[in-house]
Scaffold this active site. Structure first.
Site, mmCIF file in Angstrom:
data_model
loop_
_atom_site.group_PDB
_atom_site.id
_atom_site.type_symbol
_atom_site.label_atom_id
_atom_site.label_comp_id
_atom_site.label_asym_id
_atom_site.label_seq_id
_atom_site.Cartn_x
_atom_site.Cartn_y
_atom_site.Cartn_z
ATOM 1 N N ASN A 1 0.831 -1.207 0.000
ATOM 2 C CA ASN A 1 0.000 0.000 0.000
ATOM 3 C C ASN A 1 0.866 1.258 0.000
ATOM 4 O OD1 ASN A 1 -2.705 -1.126 0.061
ATOM 5 N ND2 ASN A 1 -2.173 -1.890 2.084
ATOM 6 N N MET B 1 0.549 -2.119 12.477
ATOM 7 C CA MET B 1 -0.069 -3.205 13.234
ATOM 8 C C MET B 1 -0.214 -2.935 14.725
ATOM 9 S SD MET B 1 -0.873 -5.131 10.841
ATOM 10 C CE MET B 1 -1.491 -6.529 11.778
ATOM 11 N N HIS B 2 -0.121 -1.674 15.138
ATOM 12 C CA HIS B 2 -0.322 -1.342 16.548
ATOM 13 C C HIS B 2 -1.546 -0.443 16.695
ATOM 14 C CE1 HIS B 2 3.265 -3.206 17.998
ATOM 15 N NE2 HIS B 2 4.090 -2.396 17.359
ATOM 16 N N ILE B 3 -2.303 -0.670 17.757
ATOM 17 C CA ILE B 3 -3.396 0.236 18.101
ATOM 18 C C ILE B 3 -2.791 1.455 18.788
ATOM 19 C CG2 ILE B 3 -5.472 0.521 19.505
ATOM 20 C CD1 ILE B 3 -5.915 -2.510 19.205
ATOM 21 N N LEU B 4 -3.198 2.638 18.366
ATOM 22 C CA LEU B 4 -2.622 3.872 18.888
ATOM 23 C C LEU B 4 -3.508 4.445 19.995
ATOM 24 C CD1 LEU B 4 -1.533 5.283 15.443
ATOM 25 C CD2 LEU B 4 -0.021 4.405 17.233
ATOM 26 N N ASN C 1 -6.537 5.776 8.153
ATOM 27 C CA ASN C 1 -6.158 4.365 8.230
ATOM 28 C C ASN C 1 -6.892 3.580 7.155
ATOM 29 O OD1 ASN C 1 -5.034 1.927 9.452
ATOM 30 N ND2 ASN C 1 -7.105 1.510 10.184
ATOM 31 N N HIS D 1 -8.480 -0.023 6.343
ATOM 32 C CA HIS D 1 -8.932 -1.226 7.058
ATOM 33 C C HIS D 1 -9.710 -2.129 6.106
ATOM 34 C CE1 HIS D 1 -9.980 -3.808 10.339
ATOM 35 N NE2 HIS D 1 -11.271 -3.642 10.133
ATOM 36 N N GLU E 1 -7.601 -2.002 -2.010
ATOM 37 C CA GLU E 1 -6.828 -1.201 -1.054
ATOM 38 C C GLU E 1 -5.885 -0.247 -1.769
ATOM 39 O OE1 GLU E 1 -6.340 -3.996 2.929
ATOM 40 O OE2 GLU E 1 -4.932 -4.246 1.272
#
Length: 302
Positions: free
Chosen positions: A27, A112-115, A210, A212, A281
């Site tokens: 992407n 790949m991390h939640i902020l 983001n 998704h 995407e």
């Protein structure tokens, strides 16, 4: 009569985009290919931040023309080098590195991390970023195991040292030198293409979007494609989708900007669905970035 003031069109500043990745960066590649084209005009990727040091997306950035500056902020590495630090501290460090890159827009492209909420408050300009953390490079007391030291030329026998070259060896040497010269020219040409200058002062809030691989309100969080595939096979859904949304504290619950439905076909394998989703995407991540940058222009943001 047209005045001089009416005929002069001010030159827009090229917008700067920071992209966060964790993996292969396909992407990211879509954004790199679209930058400063009609698909994503007046824009340039100016920094790529990865949560993994071995993410191939870093290679994509470094080999782009011009090369894109990169950095790595891995959670475990950060916590190991900053004893007692929390996950929120890590998010604040990510925010600090983003602000240092002076972006107009931040795109999460496979991050790949939640902020955390504190991360968002920093990028909204509500609280200042932290100072630089204690991130010294790892100490190298000796060569890694299995690595041999480079021997001194004094200790080499004649057989080990460079021997007189034959005419064919000399030809190989000259050919190698010519190739190296071409590579140096290529690198020099890369350096002549400069990245756009940052704004005089950082503007807040910094918009964050983001990508998704699910429809709004469906399959939030990780493994969205796999869960949609299972739901289809269980007769629970007829299709899935992909969206670009604004980032808020609730995972994948920000305002959807672009939504596309993606067909799931009877007899599909998981990789078939993944390929179909990735194609979409690559399109909408560019469309979403363009939409937000156009909003900044309409707002008159410098």
């Amino acid at each position: 009569m047209t005045t001089l003031h009416e005929t002069i069109i001010p030159t827009k500043r090229v917008r700067r985009i920071t992209v966060l990745i964790s993996g292969s960066g396909s992407n990211l590649q879509a954004l790199l290919d679209a930058s400063n084209t009609p698909s994503l005009p007046n824009s340039q990727i100016t920094h790529v931040l990865s949560s993994r040091s071995n993410a191939y997306g870093l290679t994509r950035a470094k080999t782009h023309t011009p090369p894109i500056p990169t950095s790595v902020c891995a959670l475990k590495t950060f916590q190991n080098r900053n004893p007692g630090s929390t996950r929120e501290d890590y998010d604040c460090e990510v925010a600090r590195q983003i602000i240092e890159s002076k972006p107009d827009l931040v795109v999460l492209a496979g991050w790949m991390h939640i902020l955390s909420d504190k991360f968002l408050r920093i990028l909204n300009g509500e609280i200042p970023p932290p100072g630089a953390p204690a991130l010294p490079p790892p100490k190298v007391d000796s060569l890694p195991s299995g690595t041999e030291a480079i021997p001194s030329m004094k200790n080499l026998s004649l057989d080990d040292k460079e021997k007189p070259t034959s005419s064919s060896q000399e030809g190989d040497r000259l050919e190698k030198k010519e190739v190296e010269g071409k590579e140096e020219t290529k690198e020099a040409n890369k350096k002549t293409v400069e990245l756009p200058s940052p704004p005089p002062t950082q503007q807040f809030p910094i918009p964050i979007i983001n990508l998704h691989p699910a429809l709004p309100g469906a399959f939030d969080g990780a493994n969205a494609i796999g869960r949609a595939f299972d739901a289809f096979n269980n007769g629970e859904i007829e299709h899935t989708g992909v969206m670009v949304h604004r980032v808020v504290a609730e995972v994948d619950r920000g305002e959807p900007l672009i939504v596309r439905k993606v067909e799931i076909k009877k007899g599909d394998k998981l990789e078939d669905l993944e390929g179909r989703i990735h194609e979409v995407e690559h399109q909408i991540i560019v469309e979403g970035a363009k939409m937000v940058l156009e909003e900044l222009d309409k707002e008159g943001r410098p």
